[in-house]
Design a protein around this motif. Structure first.
Motif, PDB file in Angstrom:
ATOM      1  N   ALA A 170       0.831  -1.209   0.000  1.00  0.00           N
ATOM      2  CA  ALA A 170       0.000   0.000   0.000  1.00  0.00           C
ATOM      3  C   ALA A 170       0.865   1.258   0.000  1.00  0.00           C
ATOM      4  O   ALA A 170       0.547   2.250  -0.669  1.00  0.00           O
ATOM      5  CB  ALA A 170      -0.931  -0.020   1.213  1.00  0.00           C
ATOM      6  N   ALA A 171       1.975   1.235   0.762  1.00  0.00           N
ATOM      7  CA  ALA A 171       2.863   2.398   0.812  1.00  0.00           C
ATOM      8  C   ALA A 171       3.484   2.671  -0.549  1.00  0.00           C
ATOM      9  O   ALA A 171       3.606   3.834  -0.981  1.00  0.00           O
ATOM     10  CB  ALA A 171       3.945   2.165   1.857  1.00  0.00           C
ATOM     11  N   THR A 172       3.885   1.626  -1.240  1.00  0.00           N
ATOM     12  CA  THR A 172       4.474   1.787  -2.572  1.00  0.00           C
ATOM     13  C   THR A 172       3.463   2.409  -3.532  1.00  0.00           C
ATOM     14  O   THR A 172       3.798   3.324  -4.312  1.00  0.00           O
ATOM     15  CB  THR A 172       4.947   0.431  -3.116  1.00  0.00           C
ATOM     16  OG1 THR A 172       5.888  -0.150  -2.198  1.00  0.00           O
ATOM     17  CG2 THR A 172       5.599   0.579  -4.475  1.00  0.00           C
ATOM     18  N   LEU A 173       2.228   1.930  -3.479  1.00  0.00           N
ATOM     19  CA  LEU A 173       1.182   2.502  -4.343  1.00  0.00           C
ATOM     20  C   LEU A 173       0.927   3.959  -4.001  1.00  0.00           C
ATOM     21  O   LEU A 173       0.709   4.798  -4.904  1.00  0.00           O
ATOM     22  CB  LEU A 173      -0.102   1.684  -4.192  1.00  0.00           C
ATOM     23  CG  LEU A 173      -0.045   0.240  -4.714  1.00  0.00           C
ATOM     24  CD1 LEU A 173      -1.343  -0.502  -4.395  1.00  0.00           C
ATOM     25  CD2 LEU A 173       0.222   0.227  -6.226  1.00  0.00           C
ATOM     26  N   LEU A 174       0.959   4.275  -2.705  1.00  0.00           N
ATOM     27  CA  LEU A 174       0.766   5.674  -2.284  1.00  0.00           C
ATOM     28  C   LEU A 174       1.869   6.564  -2.858  1.00  0.00           C
ATOM     29  O   LEU A 174       1.595   7.641  -3.428  1.00  0.00           O
ATOM     30  CB  LEU A 174       0.771   5.757  -0.758  1.00  0.00           C
ATOM     31  CG  LEU A 174       0.952   7.166  -0.150  1.00  0.00           C
ATOM     32  CD1 LEU A 174      -0.227   8.063  -0.520  1.00  0.00           C
ATOM     33  CD2 LEU A 174       1.126   7.098   1.361  1.00  0.00           C
ATOM     34  N   LEU A 175       3.112   6.127  -2.719  1.00  0.00           N
ATOM     35  CA  LEU A 175       4.233   6.932  -3.193  1.00  0.00           C
ATOM     36  C   LEU A 175       4.221   7.084  -4.714  1.00  0.00           C
ATOM     37  O   LEU A 175       4.627   8.114  -5.253  1.00  0.00           O
ATOM     38  CB  LEU A 175       5.551   6.317  -2.723  1.00  0.00           C
ATOM     39  CG  LEU A 175       5.757   6.274  -1.199  1.00  0.00           C
ATOM     40  CD1 LEU A 175       7.086   5.635  -0.849  1.00  0.00           C
ATOM     41  CD2 LEU A 175       5.649   7.669  -0.592  1.00  0.00           C
ATOM     42  N   THR A 177       1.594   7.419  -6.485  1.00  0.00           N
ATOM     43  CA  THR A 177       0.600   8.462  -6.820  1.00  0.00           C
ATOM     44  C   THR A 177       1.168   9.864  -6.616  1.00  0.00           C
ATOM     45  O   THR A 177       0.662  10.836  -7.189  1.00  0.00           O
ATOM     46  CB  THR A 177      -0.661   8.305  -5.953  1.00  0.00           C
ATOM     47  OG1 THR A 177      -0.311   8.480  -4.572  1.00  0.00           O
ATOM     48  CG2 THR A 177      -1.294   6.945  -6.155  1.00  0.00           C
ATOM     49  N   ILE A 178       2.225   9.945  -5.772  1.00  0.00           N
ATOM     50  CA  ILE A 178       2.849  11.243  -5.523  1.00  0.00           C
ATOM     51  C   ILE A 178       3.944  11.506  -6.551  1.00  0.00           C
ATOM     52  O   ILE A 178       3.939  12.520  -7.256  1.00  0.00           O
ATOM     53  CB  ILE A 178       3.408  11.307  -4.084  1.00  0.00           C
ATOM     54  CG1 ILE A 178       2.257  11.194  -3.082  1.00  0.00           C
ATOM     55  CG2 ILE A 178       4.195  12.600  -3.852  1.00  0.00           C
ATOM     56  CD1 ILE A 178       2.713  11.057  -1.642  1.00  0.00           C
ATOM     57  N   ASP A 179       4.920  10.579  -6.618  1.00  0.00           N
ATOM     58  CA  ASP A 179       6.000  10.705  -7.591  1.00  0.00           C
ATOM     59  C   ASP A 179       6.741   9.371  -7.647  1.00  0.00           C
ATOM     60  O   ASP A 179       7.114   8.817  -6.607  1.00  0.00           O
ATOM     61  CB  ASP A 179       6.968  11.828  -7.193  1.00  0.00           C
ATOM     62  CG  ASP A 179       7.926  12.184  -8.337  1.00  0.00           C
ATOM     63  OD1 ASP A 179       8.862  11.391  -8.570  1.00  0.00           O
ATOM     64  OD2 ASP A 179       7.734  13.228  -8.972  1.00  0.00           O
ATOM     65  N   TRP A 180       7.001   8.920  -8.868  1.00  0.00           N
ATOM     66  CA  TRP A 180       7.615   7.604  -9.022  1.00  0.00           C
ATOM     67  C   TRP A 180       9.021   7.542  -8.446  1.00  0.00           C
ATOM     68  O   TRP A 180       9.507   6.491  -8.036  1.00  0.00           O
ATOM     69  CB  TRP A 180       7.624   7.188 -10.489  1.00  0.00           C
ATOM     70  CG  TRP A 180       8.461   8.081 -11.387  1.00  0.00           C
ATOM     71  CD1 TRP A 180       8.045   9.185 -12.050  1.00  0.00           C
ATOM     72  CD2 TRP A 180       9.855   7.931 -11.666  1.00  0.00           C
ATOM     73  NE1 TRP A 180       9.072   9.755 -12.755  1.00  0.00           N
ATOM     74  CE2 TRP A 180      10.209   8.998 -12.544  1.00  0.00           C
ATOM     75  CE3 TRP A 180      10.843   7.024 -11.302  1.00  0.00           C
ATOM     76  CZ2 TRP A 180      11.498   9.189 -13.033  1.00  0.00           C
ATOM     77  CZ3 TRP A 180      12.129   7.197 -11.793  1.00  0.00           C
ATOM     78  CH2 TRP A 180      12.449   8.263 -12.629  1.00  0.00           C
ATOM     79  N   ARG A 181       9.682   8.706  -8.377  1.00  0.00           N
ATOM     80  CA  ARG A 181      11.049   8.719  -7.858  1.00  0.00           C
ATOM     81  C   ARG A 181      11.085   8.414  -6.354  1.00  0.00           C
ATOM     82  O   ARG A 181      12.029   7.798  -5.859  1.00  0.00           O
ATOM     83  CB  ARG A 181      11.709  10.073  -8.150  1.00  0.00           C
ATOM     84  CG  ARG A 181      12.044  10.261  -9.629  1.00  0.00           C
ATOM     85  CD  ARG A 181      12.391  11.687  -9.961  1.00  0.00           C
ATOM     86  NE  ARG A 181      11.220  12.570  -9.865  1.00  0.00           N
ATOM     87  CZ  ARG A 181      11.211  13.848 -10.224  1.00  0.00           C
ATOM     88  NH1 ARG A 181      12.326  14.408 -10.708  1.00  0.00           N
ATOM     89  NH2 ARG A 181      10.115  14.569 -10.105  1.00  0.00           N
ATOM     90  N   ILE A 182      10.048   8.832  -5.635  1.00  0.00           N
ATOM     91  CA  ILE A 182       9.984   8.507  -4.202  1.00  0.00           C
ATOM     92  C   ILE A 182       9.754   7.005  -4.036  1.00  0.00           C
ATOM     93  O   ILE A 182      10.326   6.364  -3.137  1.00  0.00           O
ATOM     94  CB  ILE A 182       8.861   9.313  -3.507  1.00  0.00           C
ATOM     95  CG1 ILE A 182       9.150  10.804  -3.616  1.00  0.00           C
ATOM     96  CG2 ILE A 182       8.746   8.916  -2.035  1.00  0.00           C
ATOM     97  CD1 ILE A 182       8.113  11.682  -2.960  1.00  0.00           C
ATOM     98  N   ILE A 184      10.790   4.751  -6.054  1.00  0.00           N
ATOM     99  CA  ILE A 184      12.071   4.109  -6.345  1.00  0.00           C
ATOM    100  C   ILE A 184      12.979   4.130  -5.114  1.00  0.00           C
ATOM    101  O   ILE A 184      13.673   3.149  -4.805  1.00  0.00           O
ATOM    102  CB  ILE A 184      12.775   4.795  -7.539  1.00  0.00           C
ATOM    103  CG1 ILE A 184      12.009   4.522  -8.840  1.00  0.00           C
ATOM    104  CG2 ILE A 184      14.221   4.308  -7.665  1.00  0.00           C
ATOM    105  CD1 ILE A 184      12.010   3.066  -9.260  1.00  0.00           C
ATOM    106  N   LEU A 185      12.979   5.262  -4.405  1.00  0.00           N
ATOM    107  CA  LEU A 185      13.768   5.347  -3.167  1.00  0.00           C
ATOM    108  C   LEU A 185      13.344   4.278  -2.161  1.00  0.00           C
ATOM    109  O   LEU A 185      14.184   3.613  -1.540  1.00  0.00           O
ATOM    110  CB  LEU A 185      13.612   6.728  -2.534  1.00  0.00           C
ATOM    111  CG  LEU A 185      14.522   7.850  -3.042  1.00  0.00           C
ATOM    112  CD1 LEU A 185      14.196   9.157  -2.322  1.00  0.00           C
ATOM    113  CD2 LEU A 185      15.983   7.485  -2.826  1.00  0.00           C
ATOM    114  N   ALA A 284      13.172  13.882   0.155  1.00  0.00           N
ATOM    115  CA  ALA A 284      12.762  13.803  -1.251  1.00  0.00           C
ATOM    116  C   ALA A 284      11.433  14.513  -1.492  1.00  0.00           C
ATOM    117  O   ALA A 284      11.287  15.276  -2.470  1.00  0.00           O
ATOM    118  CB  ALA A 284      12.671  12.344  -1.674  1.00  0.00           C
ATOM    119  N   VAL A 285      10.467  14.321  -0.614  1.00  0.00           N
ATOM    120  CA  VAL A 285       9.165  14.947  -0.831  1.00  0.00           C
ATOM    121  C   VAL A 285       9.229  16.450  -0.585  1.00  0.00           C
ATOM    122  O   VAL A 285       8.514  17.237  -1.238  1.00  0.00           O
ATOM    123  CB  VAL A 285       8.087  14.276   0.052  1.00  0.00           C
ATOM    124  CG1 VAL A 285       8.193  14.688   1.511  1.00  0.00           C
ATOM    125  CG2 VAL A 285       6.686  14.606  -0.482  1.00  0.00           C
TER     126      VAL A 285
END
Length: 610
Positions: A170-175, A177-182, A184-185, A284-285
């Motif tokens: 779920a956290a990966t899906l959330l990130l 939606t914000i930015d794919w680079r986050i 990836i981190l 990053a965010v």
């Protein structure tokens, strides 16, 4: 509540033997609980997802509030805020509460009992050799250890691993939606974290197994000493036993230090790795927000999720360390408990049917896997209702003959028949139900006198119980028994292995047990050796009555006790060397006659014939 607690049958049987590989063993242990384990998995996934969803909703709430005009935050977002409140106050507590209920009430109390009962039933089916080769305390410790470890591995996997996987997904899906680079981190951090735990956990598992083995050895050593405490006292060997125990404890301490050193290093490095995540993601965010690619709500959501994952990382890692430790203990228990019995029923075994109780040894041989000892090519037929005595020096093969008849061991060559039925082809339980036995070293349970006698026939009435005790001359002393709990008579506990009774009293209870069993075949192995002459005379009368209409095999070193048998069989070095009545053997003036003449105090010594 009781109905829910019994959804998993806590003592469900399985016809399958325990597998000897880890994964299959775990599946075998919990097989009948699968529907409720799957329910727990679904609920655990829900709670993990809801943790991240809460952070998402918090971010939406912040962005919505900032987008509203002053004084209009609640009026413009009333329905949204009510829905978020319902999520936190109603939906989330229901899912978390359901998960806790399933874990604590449905699964937790029943799973341990399910695994322990299966292991215990399997252990009960092991051959006598299995118990001869190990400590009783160690076997019991392994049963408890393995059942507890399997339970904890199962529950913690559902409670922690599934929860963490759902949260990470779920956290990966959330990130994303914000930015794919986050995202990836987070993925890179996860790879580093997984590499870290995959290096440490197998090493923790190995040291945990060594620690478990050392702990079981201490338990076995201590139980062995306590079980034989009278011998320790009689030989003034408390210091020796203390030295032996300390040596085992020192080994256990060393294994605990080994385990503690690697686990402390694991925790230290884990703290550093966990701290990297919130620092990296928050930085990053913030950079994205500064570039106009993220909102304040995104900052709140990412910060909340990264802190939650960081905290969860420590919790999950410690839990994984515990899981791997328990897996090591499961494997250690598997090595002790899962060997296949050496004595098993034939696939088509039928119950033994005893009509006349004729016993035949047909060229039966057994040497305990050695070149010498035991018996060799014994041919012996005991006619229905015949009473025979077995005579011979220690090691001549008397006990081996009886052990083969009881199928405590299987004959290496030849066969043994009862009423024409090969005992290797009938069920062991039916065979042993047809044979009553009284031994010199009488086995007693730390239960009441009533329980010990009723072991011969557990559904006997009180009248039958007392009648058997009277015939064995046990009723009078049983009435005078009193234990430390205040129980008296037949309700008094006898202590471990019957230590509160004299040798003669134990043998009289054993006689009462055999009388109550009323089996068609009776084996007497020094059955009156612990009795004084006066009591023996009374018991002998009772034995004469018990032996009526039964096929009897009696072993005795005191030859006067078997002189009245129909036939006496003399064994030497595993062979039958003489057979006949007492008078016929005396007239033959052979080995038996020399035994008779050279008895010391009425007993046959090991070197009596030399």
């Amino acid at each position: 509540m009781n109905r829910a607690a019994n959804l998993i049958a806590p003592f469900a049987r399985t016809d399958q033997p325990p597998p000897q590989t880890l994964w299959k063993f775990l599946v075998w242990s919990v097989s009948s609980a699968w529907p409720f384990l799957l329910l727990a998995v679904v609920l655990s996934m829900g709670t993990g997802t809801f943790d991240v969803l809460g952070a998402i909703l918090l971010g939406i709430m912040i962005d919505s509030a900032l987008a509203s005009g002053e004084g209009q935050v609640f009026s413009e977002n009333a329905l949204l805020f009510m829905a978020i409140a319902a999520f936190f106050l109603i939906l989330r507590p229901i899912v978390f509460g359901a998960f806790s209920f399933v874990q604590s009430v449905v699964i937790g109390p029943s799973l341990g009992s399910l695994v322990l009962s299966r292991l215990h039933r399997w252990t009960l089916g092991q051959s006598v050799t299995f118990f001869d080769n190990d400590f009783a305390g160690r076997i019991a410790q392994k049963q408890m250890q393995a059942s507890r470890a399997v339970t904890e591995v199962t529950i913690e996997t559902v409670n922690t691993v599934v929860f963490a996987l759902a949260s990470m997904t779920a956290a990966t899906l959330l990130l994303l939606t914000i930015d794919w680079r986050i995202a990836i981190l987070l993925a890179l951090w996860l790879l580093a974290y997984l590499r870290f735990i995959t290096w440490f956990l197998p090493r923790i598992r190995i040291r945990a197994a060594a620690r478990a083995g050392a702990r079981a050895a201490v338990s076995g050593q201590v139980v062995d000493t306590i079980t034989n405490m009278r011998t320790v006292k009689l030989f003034a060997s408390a210091q020796h036993e203390d030295d032996v125990a300390i040596k085992s404890m020192e080994t256990y301490r060393e294994r605990m230090i080994d385990f503690g050193s690697i686990s402390s290093l694991f925790r230290f490095l884990l703290t550093i790795i966990a701290a990297i995540l919130p620092v990296a993601l928050t930085a990053a965010v913030l950079a994205l927000w500064q570039a106009g690619a993220a909102t304040p709500g995104d900052i709140a959501a990412v910060g909340t999720v990264s802190l939650r994952i960081s905290q969860m990382t420590g919790w999950v890692s410690f839990t994984l360390m515990g899981i791997y430790s328990n897996i090591g203990e499961v494997e250690d228990g598997m090595r002790t408990l899962t060997p296949r019995p050496t004595i098993t029923d034939a696939p088509d075994a039928k119950p033994l049917e005893v009509n006349a109780a004729e016993i035949s040894f047909d060229k039966a041989s057994f040497s305990y896997g050695r070149e010498t000892g035991g018996i060799e090519a014994i041919d012996l037929t005991v006619a229905p209702g015949e009473k025979i005595g077995l005579v011979g020096a220690s090691g001549a093969g008397k006990s081996t003959l009886v052990s083969l008849l009881l199928r405590l061991y299987d004959a290496e060559t030849g066969r043994i028949l009862i009423d024409g039925q090969d005992i290797s082809k009938v069920s062991q339980d039916s065979l042993r139900r047809a044979i009553g036995m009284v031994t010199q070293d009488t086995a007693m349970f730390n239960r009441t006198a009533r329980d010990n006698i009723l072991y011969g026939q557990r559904n006997a009435t009180e009248e039958e119980l007392i009648a058997a005790a009277k015939r064995a001359e046990a009723h009078d002393f049983i009435q005078d028994l009193k234990d430390h709990r205040g129980n008296t008579g037949y309700d008094a506990y006898l202590g471990e292995r019957g230590v509160k009774l004299s040798g003669g009293q134990r043998q009289r209870i054993a006689l009462a047990r055999a009388i109550l069993k009323n089996a068609p075949i009776l084996i007497l192995d020094e059955a009156t050796s612990a009795l004084d002459s006066e009591v023996e005379a009374v018991i002998q009368t009772a034995l004469d009555t018990v032996m009526e209409d039964k096929t009897v095999i009696a072993i005795a070193h005191r030859l006067s006790t078997i002189a009245r048998m129909d036939r006496i069989v003399v064994l030497e070095d595993g062979h039958i060397v003489e057979t006949g009545s007492h008078s016929a053997l005396l007239a033959k003036d052979g080995l038996y006659a020399r035994y008779w003449q050279r008895q010391s105090g009425g007993f046959l010594t090991t070197k009596a014939a030399e």
